[in-house]
Design a protein around this motif. Structure first.
Motif, PDB file in Angstrom:
ATOM      1  N   ASP A 295       7.116  25.988  39.898  1.00 10.39           N
ATOM      2  CA  ASP A 295       7.447  24.892  38.827  1.00 10.39           C
ATOM      3  C   ASP A 295       6.827  25.026  37.470  1.00 10.39           C
ATOM      4  N   ALA A 296       6.785  24.638  36.689  1.00 10.92           N
ATOM      5  CA  ALA A 296       6.101  25.126  35.198  1.00 10.92           C
ATOM      6  C   ALA A 296       5.786  23.347  34.317  1.00 10.92           C
ATOM      7  N   ASP A 297       4.952  23.775  34.021  1.00 10.67           N
ATOM      8  CA  ASP A 297       4.669  21.966  32.888  1.00 10.67           C
ATOM      9  C   ASP A 297       4.703  22.644  31.676  1.00 10.67           C
ATOM     10  N   ALA A 298       5.738  21.414  31.293  1.00 12.18           N
ATOM     11  CA  ALA A 298       6.779  22.551  29.473  1.00 12.18           C
ATOM     12  C   ALA A 298       6.128  21.386  28.854  1.00 12.18           C
ATOM     13  N   THR A 299       5.386  20.030  29.289  1.00 16.91           N
ATOM     14  CA  THR A 299       4.405  19.312  28.665  1.00 16.91           C
ATOM     15  C   THR A 299       4.457  20.087  26.875  1.00 16.91           C
ATOM     16  N   GLU A 300       3.726  20.928  26.181  1.00 21.57           N
ATOM     17  CA  GLU A 300       2.905  21.702  25.737  1.00 21.57           C
ATOM     18  C   GLU A 300       4.178  22.267  25.142  1.00 21.57           C
ATOM     19  N   LEU A 301       4.962  22.958  25.522  1.00 22.05           N
ATOM     20  CA  LEU A 301       6.086  23.336  24.932  1.00 22.05           C
ATOM     21  C   LEU A 301       6.753  22.526  24.004  1.00 22.05           C
ATOM     22  N   MET A 302       6.735  21.327  24.338  1.00 22.48           N
ATOM     23  CA  MET A 302       7.296  20.196  24.265  1.00 22.48           C
ATOM     24  C   MET A 302       7.325  19.417  22.887  1.00 22.48           C
ATOM     25  N   ALA A 303       6.045  19.447  22.521  1.00 25.01           N
ATOM     26  CA  ALA A 303       4.804  19.160  21.868  1.00 25.01           C
ATOM     27  C   ALA A 303       5.263  19.904  20.731  1.00 25.01           C
ATOM     28  N   ALA A 434      18.993  41.563  36.624  1.00 25.19           N
ATOM     29  CA  ALA A 434      18.231  40.324  35.860  1.00 25.19           C
ATOM     30  C   ALA A 434      18.385  39.078  35.222  1.00 25.19           C
ATOM     31  N   MET A 435      18.135  37.791  35.263  1.00 25.04           N
ATOM     32  CA  MET A 435      18.927  36.720  35.475  1.00 25.04           C
ATOM     33  C   MET A 435      17.674  35.423  35.913  1.00 25.04           C
ATOM     34  N   LEU A 436      17.533  34.707  34.649  1.00 20.55           N
ATOM     35  CA  LEU A 436      16.790  34.068  34.381  1.00 20.55           C
ATOM     36  C   LEU A 436      17.228  32.432  34.519  1.00 20.55           C
ATOM     37  N   GLY A 437      16.931  31.338  35.590  1.00 21.71           N
ATOM     38  CA  GLY A 437      17.569  30.391  35.952  1.00 21.71           C
ATOM     39  C   GLY A 437      17.421  29.466  34.791  1.00 21.71           C
ATOM     40  N   VAL A 438      16.664  28.522  34.348  1.00 19.78           N
ATOM     41  CA  VAL A 438      16.105  27.002  33.851  1.00 19.78           C
ATOM     42  C   VAL A 438      16.885  25.517  34.084  1.00 19.78           C
ATOM     43  N   GLY A 439      16.209  24.837  34.646  1.00 24.71           N
ATOM     44  CA  GLY A 439      16.269  23.800  35.729  1.00 24.71           C
ATOM     45  C   GLY A 439      16.258  22.722  34.529  1.00 24.71           C
ATOM     46  N   ARG A 440      16.593  21.462  34.866  1.00 22.67           N
ATOM     47  CA  ARG A 440      16.194  19.999  33.513  1.00 22.67           C
ATOM     48  C   ARG A 440      14.870  19.936  33.350  1.00 22.67           C
ATOM     49  N   ILE A 441      14.067  19.203  32.267  1.00 26.91           N
ATOM     50  CA  ILE A 441      12.689  19.325  31.998  1.00 26.91           C
ATOM     51  C   ILE A 441      13.158  17.543  32.346  1.00 26.91           C
ATOM     52  N   VAL A 442      11.770  16.934  33.436  1.00 26.40           N
ATOM     53  CA  VAL A 442      12.164  16.240  33.849  1.00 26.40           C
ATOM     54  C   VAL A 442      10.594  14.911  33.727  1.00 26.40           C
ATOM     55  N   GLN A 459      11.584  23.807  36.369  1.00 21.09           N
ATOM     56  CA  GLN A 459      11.988  25.082  37.635  1.00 21.09           C
ATOM     57  C   GLN A 459      12.322  25.796  37.158  1.00 21.09           C
ATOM     58  N   LEU A 460      11.269  27.144  37.078  1.00 17.17           N
ATOM     59  CA  LEU A 460      12.215  28.034  37.342  1.00 17.17           C
ATOM     60  C   LEU A 460      12.747  29.462  37.778  1.00 17.17           C
ATOM     61  N   SER A 461      13.421  29.884  37.240  1.00 22.08           N
ATOM     62  CA  SER A 461      14.416  30.415  38.864  1.00 22.08           C
ATOM     63  C   SER A 461      14.402  32.170  38.609  1.00 22.08           C
ATOM     64  N   LEU A 462      14.060  33.068  38.772  1.00 22.63           N
ATOM     65  CA  LEU A 462      14.401  34.890  38.823  1.00 22.63           C
ATOM     66  C   LEU A 462      15.283  35.588  39.633  1.00 22.63           C
ATOM     67  N   THR A 463      16.200  35.716  39.366  1.00 18.72           N
ATOM     68  CA  THR A 463      16.979  36.270  41.050  1.00 18.72           C
ATOM     69  C   THR A 463      17.061  38.039  40.164  1.00 18.72           C
ATOM     70  N   PHE A 464      16.506  39.034  40.284  1.00 19.36           N
ATOM     71  CA  PHE A 464      17.049  40.483  40.510  1.00 19.36           C
ATOM     72  C   PHE A 464      16.837  41.225  41.502  1.00 19.36           C
ATOM     73  N   ASP A 465      18.199  42.325  40.609  1.00 15.97           N
ATOM     74  CA  ASP A 465      18.103  43.817  40.642  1.00 15.97           C
ATOM     75  C   ASP A 465      16.730  44.332  41.808  1.00 15.97           C
ATOM     76  N   HIS A 466      16.993  44.206  43.858  1.00 15.54           N
ATOM     77  CA  HIS A 466      15.634  44.559  44.053  1.00 15.54           C
ATOM     78  C   HIS A 466      14.871  46.295  43.891  1.00 15.54           C
ATOM     79  N   ARG A 467      16.562  46.569  43.563  1.00 11.09           N
ATOM     80  CA  ARG A 467      17.138  48.605  43.300  1.00 11.09           C
ATOM     81  C   ARG A 467      15.463  49.008  41.821  1.00 11.09           C
ATOM     82  N   VAL A 468      15.601  48.231  41.176  1.00 10.66           N
ATOM     83  CA  VAL A 468      14.844  48.046  39.852  1.00 10.66           C
ATOM     84  C   VAL A 468      13.498  48.096  39.581  1.00 10.66           C
ATOM     85  N   CYS A 469      13.055  47.119  40.683  1.00 14.09           N
ATOM     86  CA  CYS A 469      11.852  46.733  40.460  1.00 14.09           C
ATOM     87  C   CYS A 469      11.832  45.789  42.334  1.00 14.09           C
TER      88      CYS A 469
END
Length: 495
Positions: A295-303, A434-442, A459-469
């Motif tokens: 989870d990340a605080d996106a207040t500053e990004l929105m500002a 890999a793919m980065l998933g971004v949920g709603r900002i609330v 909420q930020l979600s990262l799905t990654f290939d465990h073979r590459v890292c």
């Protein structure tokens, strides 16, 4: 002397092996010019118009609307004129002649002459697909005289009708003029239910007929109404994800089997839905994926975004979207963690680390979920990325994306927050890593500077290939993304 040439379904590139005929643009007996689109086909990646490289009279068509053809199968035959004037034409001496099969994909030359077996040369552009793998148009074209090539029709009696097909009588109720329909899917749905689009009043802008209008008219017909009803008062369904074509079939009870109802739906996995199913299944089979989230605080990004978009005067530019900012953060993170901008070569047992970032982003359209690709995203700023995302999104919704704009991605950004959900475990877009998933900002309660406050949380979600890292690299990548979201000034290091 007239000659009949066969034009085959060309190689559409990017591994595509078949296409579905959506709509024929010409009839048998029509005169076509060089590079004139003759058929609209739907591949697993896009809807494209296929132009014919020959000019002449259409003598036969192969395949009905709705049928699938493999690459290399005959599309149509064209009777072209080859005579004394062919040898004196300026375009007869060009290089890069097109073959009689008409096949070719990306990289097809724009040579303006094709070879024939007669005494002259057959004029052909060498172009195959509009907007994908085509060259420049020819400098000049000969006028084709239908009377000069009519004698060639009996030469292919096995595939050419003996009598030209007459245009169907539109009937007394038909309304002349163009039909206000943009989407090929709307036309296809109307054809499947024998619905005359000219009798509908569209509810879209400037009377545009939408899918909701057609579905409303179909319901009216099924309810026993004598004629399709205008759908001007029906709410627009544009922007909503559309279900694939459903084919009702009867289900008969069998011994030892209980059938809940008298009918069931069978939804064919073809077109976009079939391609998505194949790709996701392959991803799950081949990629040992893992997911981490934060989870990340996106207040500053929105500002920061609000400050960017409030600039007036000469320094003002186009509005910057949240997705564009997140995409720019992704490119900065991939520069620090290049392991996630990779693919795995199973045959060579190698990890291939890529230098360019071709950033895909998930977009929901009437044709289903597609992933347009922003090329060379690592060399773009947030404004440039935002402009390209806007262009590709508009093309996706209009069904105008080319196969080249839907393939070749190296990393995907999936903003599923637009659907009102907080989190997800994305499936990697094979063969990416890999793919980065971004949920709603609330607004949520959050401890900020030692005190409880209401902040904009994502909420930020990262799905990654465990073979590459390993998890340390993936965690570092995701933590850097979160740090940039919480403190956009961190990006100043890479600007």
């Amino acid at each position: 002397m007239p000659q009949v040439l066969e034009f085959k379904l060309p190689d559409l590139g990017e591994g595509l092996t078949e296409a579905e005929i959506v709509r024929w643009l010409v009839e048998v007996g029509d005169v076509v010019a060089i590079d004139q689109p003759v058929v609209e086909v739907e591949t697993a990646k896009a809807m494209v118009e296929v132009p014919c490289p020959y000019g002449g009279v259409v003598t036969a068509r192969f395949g009905e609307e709705g049928s699938e053809l493999p690459v290399g199968a005959p599309l149509l035959t064209v009777a072209v004129s080859v005579g004394a004037d062919a040898g004196s034409s300026e375009e007869g001496a060009g290089a890069g002649a097109a073959s009689a099969s008409g096949s070719g994909g990306a990289g097809v030359g724009s040579g303006s002459a094709g070879t024939g077996s007669g005494s002259g040369e057959v004029e052909s552009s060498g172009n195959v697909l509009v907007g994908y793998g085509t060259g420049a148009p020819v400098a000049r074209r000969r006028r084709v005289r239908p009377t000069a090539v009519a004698a060639a029709v009996p030469a292919r009696a096995s595939v050419v009708p003996a009598v030209p097909v007459a245009a169907p009588d539109p009937g007394p109720d038909a309304v002349p003029g163009p039909v206000a329909v943009v989407s090929p899917l709307v036309r296809k749905l109307a054809r499947q239910h024998d619905l005359d689009l000219r009798k509908l009043a569209g509810s879209g802008r400037d009377g545009l007929i939408l899918r909701a209008d057609v579905e409303s008219a179909i319901r009216a017909l099924e309810a026993g109404t004598s004629a399709p009803l205008p759908a001007g008062g029906v709410a627009s369904a544009a922007g909503a994800a559309l279900e694939p074509e459903a084919v009702p079939v009867s289900v008969a009870p069998s011994a030892g089997r209980t059938v809940a109802g008298s009918a069931a739906q069978r939804i064919p996995l073809r077109g976009v839905r079939g391609a998505v199913a194949d790709k996701l299944s392959r991803s799950r089979r081949e990629i040992p994926d893992a997911t981490c989230w934060v989870d990340a605080d996106a207040t500053e990004l929105m500002a920061a975004r609000a400050a960017m978009n409030s600039v007036a005067g000469p320094a003002a530019g186009p509005k910057v979207s949240v997705l564009a900012l997140l995409a720019r953060i992704c490119t900065a993170a991939l520069a620090r963690f290049p392991e996630l901008n990779s693919t795995v070569d199973l045959e060579a047992r190698e990890i291939v680390r890529l230098t360019e970032v071709h950033l895909g982003f998930a977009a929901q359209t009437e044709r289903g979920l597609v992933v347009p690709v922003v090329r060379d995203a690592q060399a773009r700023n947030a404004e440039s990325i935002g402009a390209e995302i806007a262009r590709l999104t508009e093309a996706a919704r209009a069904g105008r994306l080319t196969p080249a704009e839907l393939t070749g991605g190296t990393f995907t950004l999936n903003n599923y927050g637009v659907f009102g959900v907080d989190g997800s475990t994305p499936i990697i877009n094979h063969p990416e890593a890999a793919m980065l998933g971004v949920g709603r900002i609330v607004p949520k309660p959050w401890v900020h500077q030692g005190e409880l406050a209401v902040r904009q949380v994502v909420q930020l979600s990262l799905t990654f290939d465990h073979r590459v890292c390993d998890g340390g690299t993936a965690g570092g990548f995701l933590r850097y993304i979160a740090d940039c979201v919480e403190q956009p000034a961190v990006l100043l290091r890479t600007l």
